[in-house]
Scaffold this motif. Structure first.
Motif, PDB file in Angstrom:
ATOM      1  N   UNK A  49      58.958   3.059 -22.067  1.00  0.00           N
ATOM      2  CA  UNK A  49      58.056   1.769 -22.143  1.00  0.00           C
ATOM      3  C   UNK A  49      58.940   1.005 -21.360  1.00  0.00           C
ATOM      4  N   UNK A  50      60.093   1.067 -21.069  1.00  0.00           N
ATOM      5  CA  UNK A  50      61.323   0.493 -20.199  1.00  0.00           C
ATOM      6  C   UNK A  50      60.524   0.492 -18.358  1.00  0.00           C
ATOM      7  N   UNK A  51      59.727   1.242 -18.015  1.00  0.00           N
ATOM      8  CA  UNK A  51      59.145   1.452 -17.123  1.00  0.00           C
ATOM      9  C   UNK A  51      58.140   0.640 -17.037  1.00  0.00           C
ATOM     10  N   UNK A  52      57.227   0.672 -17.834  1.00  0.00           N
ATOM     11  CA  UNK A  52      56.254  -0.333 -17.855  1.00  0.00           C
ATOM     12  C   UNK A  52      56.696  -1.523 -18.264  1.00  0.00           C
ATOM     13  N   UNK A  53      57.705  -2.032 -19.076  1.00  0.00           N
ATOM     14  CA  UNK A  53      58.040  -3.565 -18.864  1.00  0.00           C
ATOM     15  C   UNK A  53      59.310  -4.094 -17.722  1.00  0.00           C
ATOM     16  N   UNK A  54      59.017  -3.311 -16.706  1.00  0.00           N
ATOM     17  CA  UNK A  54      59.996  -3.767 -15.275  1.00  0.00           C
ATOM     18  C   UNK A  54      58.603  -3.952 -15.020  1.00  0.00           C
ATOM     19  N   UNK A  55      57.325  -3.156 -15.248  1.00  0.00           N
ATOM     20  CA  UNK A  55      55.876  -3.472 -14.378  1.00  0.00           C
ATOM     21  C   UNK A  55      55.414  -5.433 -14.855  1.00  0.00           C
ATOM     22  N   UNK A  56      55.180  -4.399 -15.674  1.00  0.00           N
ATOM     23  CA  UNK A  56      54.626  -5.991 -16.615  1.00  0.00           C
ATOM     24  C   UNK A  56      54.696  -6.911 -17.305  1.00  0.00           C
ATOM     25  N   UNK A  57      56.274  -6.430 -17.523  1.00  0.00           N
ATOM     26  CA  UNK A  57      57.129  -7.660 -18.484  1.00  0.00           C
ATOM     27  C   UNK A  57      56.869  -8.499 -19.547  1.00  0.00           C
ATOM     28  N   UNK A  58      58.165  -8.293 -20.168  1.00  0.00           N
ATOM     29  CA  UNK A  58      58.295  -8.531 -21.570  1.00  0.00           C
ATOM     30  C   UNK A  58      56.753  -8.619 -22.705  1.00  0.00           C
ATOM     31  N   UNK A  59      55.463  -9.318 -21.940  1.00  0.00           N
ATOM     32  CA  UNK A  59      54.589  -9.387 -23.272  1.00  0.00           C
ATOM     33  C   UNK A  59      53.482  -8.708 -23.048  1.00  0.00           C
ATOM     34  N   UNK A  60      53.933  -7.470 -22.473  1.00  0.00           N
ATOM     35  CA  UNK A  60      53.094  -6.375 -21.584  1.00  0.00           C
ATOM     36  C   UNK A  60      51.587  -5.697 -22.702  1.00  0.00           C
ATOM     37  N   UNK A  61      52.205  -6.136 -24.441  1.00  0.00           N
ATOM     38  CA  UNK A  61      51.434  -5.611 -25.313  1.00  0.00           C
ATOM     39  C   UNK A  61      50.135  -6.750 -26.049  1.00  0.00           C
ATOM     40  N   UNK A  62      50.538  -7.546 -25.125  1.00  0.00           N
ATOM     41  CA  UNK A  62      49.226  -8.342 -25.471  1.00  0.00           C
ATOM     42  C   UNK A  62      48.679  -9.260 -24.431  1.00  0.00           C
ATOM     43  N   UNK A  63      49.126  -9.637 -23.584  1.00  0.00           N
ATOM     44  CA  UNK A  63      49.136 -10.313 -21.715  1.00  0.00           C
ATOM     45  C   UNK A  63      48.549  -9.093 -20.510  1.00  0.00           C
ATOM     46  N   UNK A  64      47.709  -9.112 -20.376  1.00  0.00           N
ATOM     47  CA  UNK A  64      47.434  -8.244 -19.548  1.00  0.00           C
ATOM     48  C   UNK A  64      48.525  -9.119 -17.912  1.00  0.00           C
ATOM     49  N   UNK A  65      48.687  -8.138 -16.993  1.00  0.00           N
ATOM     50  CA  UNK A  65      48.426  -8.584 -15.309  1.00  0.00           C
ATOM     51  C   UNK A  65      47.536  -7.986 -14.700  1.00  0.00           C
ATOM     52  N   UNK A  66      47.383  -9.664 -14.675  1.00  0.00           N
ATOM     53  CA  UNK A  66      46.739 -10.281 -13.638  1.00  0.00           C
ATOM     54  C   UNK A  66      47.278 -10.365 -11.754  1.00  0.00           C
ATOM     55  N   UNK A  67      46.564 -10.354 -10.826  1.00  0.00           N
ATOM     56  CA  UNK A  67      47.188 -10.271  -9.524  1.00  0.00           C
ATOM     57  C   UNK A  67      46.009 -11.222  -9.270  1.00  0.00           C
ATOM     58  N   UNK A  68      47.178 -11.523  -8.115  1.00  0.00           N
ATOM     59  CA  UNK A  68      46.207 -12.752  -7.735  1.00  0.00           C
ATOM     60  C   UNK A  68      45.322 -12.751  -6.658  1.00  0.00           C
TER      61      UNK A  68
END
Length: 89
Positions: A49-68
């Motif tokens: 989970x720490x690795x995922x947080x490093x990528x997606x941020x603290x709100x990874x559970x409910x906010x998708x990562x949006x690429x530029x």
């Protein structure tokens, strides 16, 4: 996703995530899956989970990562879903 831009979006995503394993060492595996008509899934598996947080941020559970520049392909916000692997007994 804009139906007329589906192939361009697929190419954009495949190109964008190609370098992810080198940039995010906690990324164990990932793939882009296509499900007609016009559905694209990005599936990623993380070491922790720490690795995922490093990528997606603290709100990874409910906010998708949006690429530029991704917004130009979308007509609605992305959806994010998470699954945990249960230990085998």
């Amino acid at each position: 996703m804009r139906p007329e831009r589906f192939e361009a979006f697929r190419d954009f995503i495949v190109s964008a995530v190609r370098a992810f394993p080198d940039r995010y060492p906690g990324l164990v595996a990932h793939e882009v899956l296509l499900a007609p008509p016009g559905t694209l899934l990005y599936v990623s598996r993380w070491r922790s989970e720490a690795d995922l947080v490093a990528y997606a941020g603290e709100h990874w559970r409910d906010q998708p990562v949006v690429l530029p520049e991704e917004d130009e392909y979308l007509v609605a916000p992305l959806q994010v879903r998470h699954f945990s692997l249960a230990p085998l007994n």
